[in-house]
Enzyme design. Structure first.
Site, PDB file in Angstrom:
ATOM      1  N   HIS A   1       0.769  -1.241   0.000  1.00  0.00           N
ATOM      2  CA  HIS A   1       0.000   0.000   0.000  1.00  0.00           C
ATOM      3  C   HIS A   1       0.800   1.292   0.000  1.00  0.00           C
ATOM      4  O   HIS A   1       0.263   2.362  -0.255  1.00  0.00           O
ATOM      5  CB  HIS A   1      -0.930   0.006   1.214  1.00  0.00           C
ATOM      6  CG  HIS A   1      -2.301   0.485   0.901  1.00  0.00           C
ATOM      7  ND1 HIS A   1      -2.552   1.529   0.032  1.00  0.00           N
ATOM      8  CD2 HIS A   1      -3.509   0.071   1.328  1.00  0.00           C
ATOM      9  CE1 HIS A   1      -3.855   1.728  -0.044  1.00  0.00           C
ATOM     10  NE2 HIS A   1      -4.454   0.852   0.716  1.00  0.00           N
TER      11      HIS A   1
ATOM     12  N   SER B   1     -12.847   5.162   4.140  1.00  0.00           N
ATOM     13  CA  SER B   1     -11.909   5.958   3.365  1.00  0.00           C
ATOM     14  C   SER B   1     -12.539   6.457   2.073  1.00  0.00           C
ATOM     15  O   SER B   1     -13.378   5.792   1.487  1.00  0.00           O
ATOM     16  CB  SER B   1     -10.686   5.107   3.046  1.00  0.00           C
ATOM     17  OG  SER B   1      -9.787   5.851   2.296  1.00  0.00           O
TER      18      SER B   1
END
Length: 655
Positions: free
Chosen positions: A372, A485
């Site tokens: 990520h 998110s």
């Protein structure tokens, strides 16, 4: 100037996210090595993207207090209010001024980009479970193409076609179309390509189209996160032409691009994969891949030991490979087994540090597990969608194709010192101990989905989030910090912002449904749901516009820490720690190519909630560690959805 963008995300890490723009699968393939031949250059809009705004400090404080309200009792809330006041009028004002000045000096990027890379790369926790999420492809609609060798070959070729299209500037730019009939047309594209890059965003804006940031795309290929003491590094070598393949913990490489950069023939790729699948080598006694699941400082030290042991060139081959293809030797049993396999596997057959691992199981089930730090999900989902479409609609080889020759494949043989062997044994022990504590479970609610909820004038996402609030309240009797998110890719070098779904509205509504449903009429419950939906839409819109509070407070804290300043009281307030201890970490994405996705909880006493609201059903994939019960939580989610659908249909709620 940017409209509401519902760009959802997979969250990872303490406060991170995989922001994904849901876009239709792109237009048909181009001839030869390219997926498509966009007449608008891939990066045409990049120079003129608007900059990520820094919210006003007073707005951030108001939003922060609104998010704290459902989590704190009155006396704690009053203390937090005082911390906010003194921060806003004192040190916060000074830090904000410094942030704005720094942002003005760095117009080529966003105020969050640097601190966000730091946050990921300085984190020392293992990236497995703590950061890497997974997304599973649907099976190929033509069942005979799900043979492992056929699917692995076709997906590899499609991935290489994506790489070639991206690097040639022929990949369609990533654009959010509010009025596709006007902006997603050949006429518009022919016009906009002649508008200079420095102005092109404004041309798109005039027809309600919003180009998204594509600065992360180059890290998709030939990229790896390298473990280093205290802070890792991102490494990319676009000259490398080989693929890394893992099978039974053995590592192999072979060239998939020739010296001119052309894709080698699909039958050659198939032949090489066939030879790997035919290799009867057992799993090594010390599978090196375990090290990528270690604490980053421990791995950094062991890597130095590997380099000292004359393995530098072999490591370079791993790091620079176009991507990592993992061939598993077993079929998938069910959805729970699927999640465990694609999220962590057995630790021997993934190189978790690669920008992504393309995993193909024995029965052809395929998924992507990705690191990520290099970026968020806009690039990953676009790649995922294009590879699915290309490999299923224009496959490179048919199932009956048989490779004629077996060209050479290099198997990597590392020299392992006793220290490295001991390190691998220790990493294996820790990996197994950790993954054995993880539970994953899933549910499907088939009473209705997006279609029904939109007819009720409710946001489908708000209803799903409300179900999680009700479920947690029913199961544990409280409202807790919740994270969803949202991508800010509509801005140059935008990353993510947090939507805070737990609000005074969801708390009131949840308590009405869970604790006293008989005291409220169906109409009153419907009204409360509508309030939640309206407020959730507002929060989502603000987040997508860069007007949340999480990233702003994070950046101000980063400036204070960089100056060696004593942290302001606001950050030492237990309430700040509590709201950033995200017990409910939630994320949604939908795409015609996605079958399932998931991630581990971001805190030991949390849930990792991956979900999707489809046209006529709602799916949920939840992970937990021993202090929480995922199965029971899903039963409570199902009960919450049943109750809400009853209320919407005018029925009384059963306790």
């Amino acid at each position: 100037m940017v409209p509401r963008l519902l760009l959802r995300a997979w969250p990872r890490g303490p406060a991170a996210g995989l922001g994904v723009a849901c876009r239709p699968l792109s237009a048909g393939p181009g001839p030869g090595p390219y997926l498509q031949r966009s007449i608008v250059p891939t990066m045409h809009y990049q120079d003129s993207l608007p900059r990520l705004p820094i919210p006003k400090l007073e707005d951030t404080m108001k939003r922060y207090l609104s998010a704290q309200k459902p989590l704190l009792d009155d006396s704690h809330f009053r203390k937090t209010e005082q911390f906010c006041k003194s921060f806003e009028n004192g040190i916060g004002k000074e830090l904000h001024k410094q942030l704005v000045a720094k942002d003005k000096q760095n117009k080529h990027t966003s105020y969050i980009s640097g601190p966000w890379f730091d946050m990921y790369l300085t984190a020392r926790d293992p990236i497995v479970l703590n950061y890497n999420p997974f997304i599973v492809f649907h099976p190929d609609p033509k069942s005979e193409y799900n043979d492992q060798l056929t699917r692995a070959t076709n997906m590899t070729v499609s991935a290489l076609r994506f790489l070639k299209t991206l690097r040639a500037g022929l990949l369609e730019p990533e654009v959010f179309h509010l009025n596709p009939a006007k902006s997603d047309t050949d006429t518009f594209k022919r016009l906009i390509r002649f508008v200079p890059s420095s102005l092109s965003w404004y041309g798109a804006y005039l027809v309600n189209a919003y180009p998204l940031d594509m600065s992360q795309y180059f890290r998709l290929f030939n990229s790896t996160r390298l473990p280093k003491p205290r802070r890792d590094e991102l490494f990319t070598d676009e000259q490398a032409r080989h693929l890394l393949v893992l099978r039974k913990g053995n590592l192999y490489v072979f060239d998939v691009l020739d010296q001119e950069g052309n894709i080698v023939s699909p039958s050659e790729i198939q032949a090489r994969l066939q030879s790997i699948l035919s290799d009867h080598s057992p799993v090594p006694e010390f599978p090196l891949a375990y090290l990528t699941s270690e604490n980053r400082d421990v791995w950094a030290q062991l890597r130095q030991e590997l380099v000292a042991g004359d393995n530098e060139e072999l490591l370079r081959k791993v790091d620079s490979a176009v991507f990592c293809l993992c061939l598993d030797d077993f079929p998938i049993q069910d959805l729970v087994h699927l999640s465990h396999t694609m999220l962590h596997g057995d630790g021997t057959n993934r190189w978790f540090d690669k920008s992504f691992n393309l995993i193909v199981a024995k029965d052809g089930t395929a998924a992507v597990n990705f690191e990520h730090a290099w970026g968020d999900g806009v690039a990953v989902l676009r790649f995922f969608n294009e590879v699915f479409k290309d490999s299923t609609q224009t496959p490179a080889i048919p199932p009956q194709s048989r490779p004629s020759q077996t060209p050479a494949v290099q198997k990597l043989h590392f020299r392992l010192s006793d220290a490295v062997k001991a390190g691998i044994a220790s990493a294996k022990e820790k990996f197994e101990a950790t993954v054995n504590t993880l539970t994953v479970d899933c549910m499907q609610f088939h009473r209705g989905g997006k279609d029904f909820l939109k007819k009720q004038k409710l946001s489908p996402d708000a209803v799903a989030q409300l179900a999680f609030q009700m479920a947690f309240l029913r199961q544990y009797g409280q409202t807790v910090a919740t994270y969803e998110s949202c991508s800010t890719a509509a801005f140059k070098h935008g990353r993510t912002e947090t939507v805070r779904p737990a609000s005074i509205f969801t708390k009131r509504c949840s308590e009405a449904f869970v604790r006293e449903p008989s005291r409220h009429s169906a109409g009153e419950l419907q009204h409360m749901m509508a309030e939640c939906s309206k407020y959730h839409n507002q929060l989502t819109k603000e987040a997508a516009m860069g007007q949340g509070f999480d990233r702003h407070l994070f950046a101000l804290r980063h400036i204070a820490a960089a100056q060696g300043m004593v942290l302001p009281e606001l950050y030492l307030d237990p309430a700040y720690g509590q709201i950033n201890h995200n017990i409910l970490s939630t994320s949604t994405l939908s795409s015609p190519a996605v079958n399932l996705g998931g991630f581990a909880p971001v805190v030991s006493d949390g849930f990792g909630v991956g979900y999707a609201v489809h046209d006529n059903w709602i799916g949920c994939n939840v992970s937990s560690y021993p202090s929480r019960n995922a199965r029971e939580f899903l039963q409570c989610v199902e009960k919450a959805l049943e109750d809400m659908f009853d209320a919407l249909e005018g029925k009384s709620i059963k306790t």
